[in-house]
Design an enzyme around this catalytic site. Structure first.
Site, PDB file in Angstrom:
ATOM      1  N   ASP A 107       0.830  -1.215   0.000  1.00 37.16           N
ATOM      2  CA  ASP A 107       0.000   0.000   0.000  1.00 37.16           C
ATOM      3  C   ASP A 107       0.859   1.259   0.000  1.00 37.16           C
ATOM      4  O   ASP A 107       0.624   2.188  -0.771  1.00 37.16           O
ATOM      5  CB  ASP A 107      -1.057   0.002   1.132  1.00 37.16           C
ATOM      6  CG  ASP A 107      -0.525  -0.243   2.535  1.00 37.16           C
ATOM      7  OD1 ASP A 107       0.686  -0.484   2.707  1.00 37.16           O
ATOM      8  OD2 ASP A 107      -1.343  -0.193   3.481  1.00 37.16           O
TER       9      ASP A 107
ATOM     10  N   SER B  29      -7.856  -3.991  14.676  1.00 40.22           N
ATOM     11  CA  SER B  29      -8.777  -3.466  15.689  1.00 40.22           C
ATOM     12  C   SER B  29      -8.608  -1.955  15.779  1.00 40.22           C
ATOM     13  O   SER B  29      -9.551  -1.231  16.103  1.00 40.22           O
ATOM     14  CB  SER B  29      -8.507  -4.116  17.046  1.00 40.22           C
ATOM     15  OG  SER B  29      -7.277  -3.684  17.608  1.00 40.22           O
ATOM     16  N   SER B  30      -7.425  -1.459  15.461  1.00 38.95           N
ATOM     17  CA  SER B  30      -7.184  -0.007  15.539  1.00 38.95           C
ATOM     18  C   SER B  30      -8.021   0.740  14.506  1.00 38.95           C
ATOM     19  O   SER B  30      -8.701   1.711  14.828  1.00 38.95           O
ATOM     20  CB  SER B  30      -5.694   0.308  15.370  1.00 38.95           C
ATOM     21  OG  SER B  30      -5.182  -0.227  14.161  1.00 38.95           O
TER      22      SER B  30
ATOM     23  N   GLU C 117      -4.352   7.693  12.929  1.00 34.15           N
ATOM     24  CA  GLU C 117      -3.417   6.646  13.345  1.00 34.15           C
ATOM     25  C   GLU C 117      -1.965   7.139  13.217  1.00 34.15           C
ATOM     26  O   GLU C 117      -1.137   6.882  14.080  1.00 34.15           O
ATOM     27  CB  GLU C 117      -3.642   5.369  12.527  1.00 34.15           C
ATOM     28  CG  GLU C 117      -2.828   4.205  13.044  1.00 34.15           C
ATOM     29  CD  GLU C 117      -3.557   2.855  13.021  1.00 34.15           C
ATOM     30  OE1 GLU C 117      -4.776   2.812  12.796  1.00 34.15           O
ATOM     31  OE2 GLU C 117      -2.885   1.845  13.253  1.00 34.15           O
TER      32      GLU C 117
ATOM     33  N   ASP D  65      -6.101  -0.529   5.895  1.00 32.37           N
ATOM     34  CA  ASP D  65      -7.016  -0.926   6.964  1.00 32.37           C
ATOM     35  C   ASP D  65      -8.251  -0.030   7.023  1.00 32.37           C
ATOM     36  O   ASP D  65      -9.389  -0.497   7.072  1.00 32.37           O
ATOM     37  CB  ASP D  65      -6.304  -0.866   8.328  1.00 32.37           C
ATOM     38  CG  ASP D  65      -4.978  -1.603   8.329  1.00 32.37           C
ATOM     39  OD1 ASP D  65      -4.690  -2.311   7.350  1.00 32.37           O
ATOM     40  OD2 ASP D  65      -4.231  -1.449   9.312  1.00 32.37           O
TER      41      ASP D  65
END
Ligand code: ADP
Ligand code: MG
Length: 404
Positions: A48, A139-140, A177, A189
């Site tokens: 990515d 999960s973040s 993030e 994500d």
């Protein structure tokens, strides 16, 4: 002996749990509940941030956020991670350097949205999740995206209504993030958590930010995508992830390209690079991008069994060229294959976290047990298992029946 699969909460269960944490913490009922999923990547690892494509699916496992708007500029946050430890402060405090730990992930989207010009005020939020934590299943991102969707509707931003708006929400979560939580991620994500559709994989192309839905029908093929959470402590922020990114950026600069996506002749590129380690990193990225393209074609054609060898090749490349696996990941993949998996590989950033195995639907118990036994023999912590049934991207819950 049998292996238990980690269940995904239904809309009702997640909503009830979020409402219960809300009632115990703040009293009464929230204005609404929103949910966003974790993800598992079928193929396309560490590409990515190199402008490449990847093919993740949204897990049926989601994070649920109950939220109510406040009339002032205060924020209160509570999470099932620490249900008696309410964070309370001024909205302005939520900023890079202003908050730490889970509060950075949970509150950060408010800062990122405001920074992008979207007016957000004070709010209360209660967060519960069935996405395994720190398992490389994001999960973040599930927390960030559920909070971003909740803020979007609570403050009438209107971004959740279409894919372009969801891309803006994903961008806010990526900045959360990277800048508030201090963990740089490439964007996969958050994009899949917000832009996925049920029963589809999402072909994300980081060259142009585009996303294409790719129908994924495992059931008709009699297959399952088994996720193995190795429970190995994984940490992307110990410098390894940053080091891989930096090497790729240096290689691109040496090759005179913007990103490694632009490399068309691998052998010619390798011949230009001075350093053996750098050459291996580049070889992983370029061959992985090619594998994503082949894999996407196979999935589109419903040839899911033929995906197996690509998963194996991806793992080998991540193990020997990119060097981001670990004992637990290698053991999980090897044991799954020995027990009959059609293909298996680590997924996510690596250095721990999870692996996936493509298996005949009837062999889920046998493959899981074989992996569990292989871990026990080596004295490794007991792994956990779940099934990746491609779920929808984040939304308010419960969904109305006329929504997909
Ligand atoms: P992964 O995304 O692979 O699960 P990360 O280390 O990237 O692992 O993210 C885990 C972090 O995300 C946790 O340490 C916590 O800060 C945040 N987080 C995850 N789940 C929750 C939750 N239910 N409530 C609050 N924060 C959470
Ligand atoms: Mg994460």
């Amino acid at each position: 002996m049998s292996v238990t699969l980690i269940p995904a909460w239904s809309d009702e269960e997640g909503t009830q749990r979020a409402a219960a944490l809300w009632a115990a913490t703040f009293g009464g009922r929230p204005d609404g509940v929103w949910a966003a999923p974790g993800r598992v990547n079928i193929i396309g690892e560490h590409v990515d941030y190199n402008g490449g494509p990847c093919l993740p699916v949204a897990l049926p496992h989601r994070t649920f956020v109950a939220m109510t708007r406040r009339d002032d500029q205060q924020v209160r946050l509570v999470s099932d991670l620490a249900p008696h430890d309410v964070w309370s402060g001024a909205l302005a405090q939520i900023a890079p350097g202003g908050v730490r730990g889970w509060v950075a992930y949970a509150g950060g989207p408010a800062w990122a949205l405001a920074q992008a010009g979207h007016p957000v005020g004070g709010f209360d939020a209660a967060i519960v999740s069935c996405v395994p934590l720190g398992a490389g299943l994001s999960s973040s991102a599930a927390v960030e995206c559920a909070v971003a969707l909740a803020l979007d509707e609570t403050f009438g931003l209107g971004l959740g209504a279409d894919d372009a708006g969801r891309r803006a929400l994903a961008d806010a979560c990526i900045r959360t993030e990277a800048q508030v939580a201090g963990a740089n991620t490439g964007g996969m994500d958050q994009s899949v958590s917000l832009r996925a559709q049920a029963d589809h994989a999402l072909l994300l192309d980081f060259r142009d930010g585009s996303a294409q839905q790719v129908p994924l029908d495992l059931t008709t093929s009699g297959l399952e995508l088994l996720v193995i959470d190795t429970r190995a402590p994984h940490s992307l922020d110990d410098g390894q992830y940053a080091e891989r990114r930096a090497t790729c950026e240096q290689a691109a600069a040496l090759l005179g390209v913007g990103t490694l996506r632009e490399v068309t002749d691998l052998d010619a590129a390798l011949a230009q690079l001075p350093d053996a380690v750098m050459r291996r990193r580049v070889r992983h990225v370029v061959t992985e991008i090619a594998r994503v393209e082949v894999c996407t074609g196979l999935v589109r054609d419903g040839r899911l069994r033929d995906v197996g060898p690509l998963l194996d090749a991806s793992h080998a490349s991540l193990r020997t060229d990119y060097e981001v696996t670990c004992v637990e990941l290698d053991v999980a993949v090897e044991a799954a294959r020995s027990a009959g998996a059609l293909g298996a590989r680590m997924t996510g950033g690596g250095f721990g976290g999870s692996a996936i195995a493509l298996v005949e639907a009837g062999t889920v118990p046998a493959v899981s047990l074989a992996v569990q036994e292989a871990f026990a023999v080596r004295g490794l912590a007991e792994p956990a298992f779940l099934l990746a049934h491609a779920g929808p991207g984040g939304a308010r819950v419960p969904r109305r029946s006329d929504e997909s």
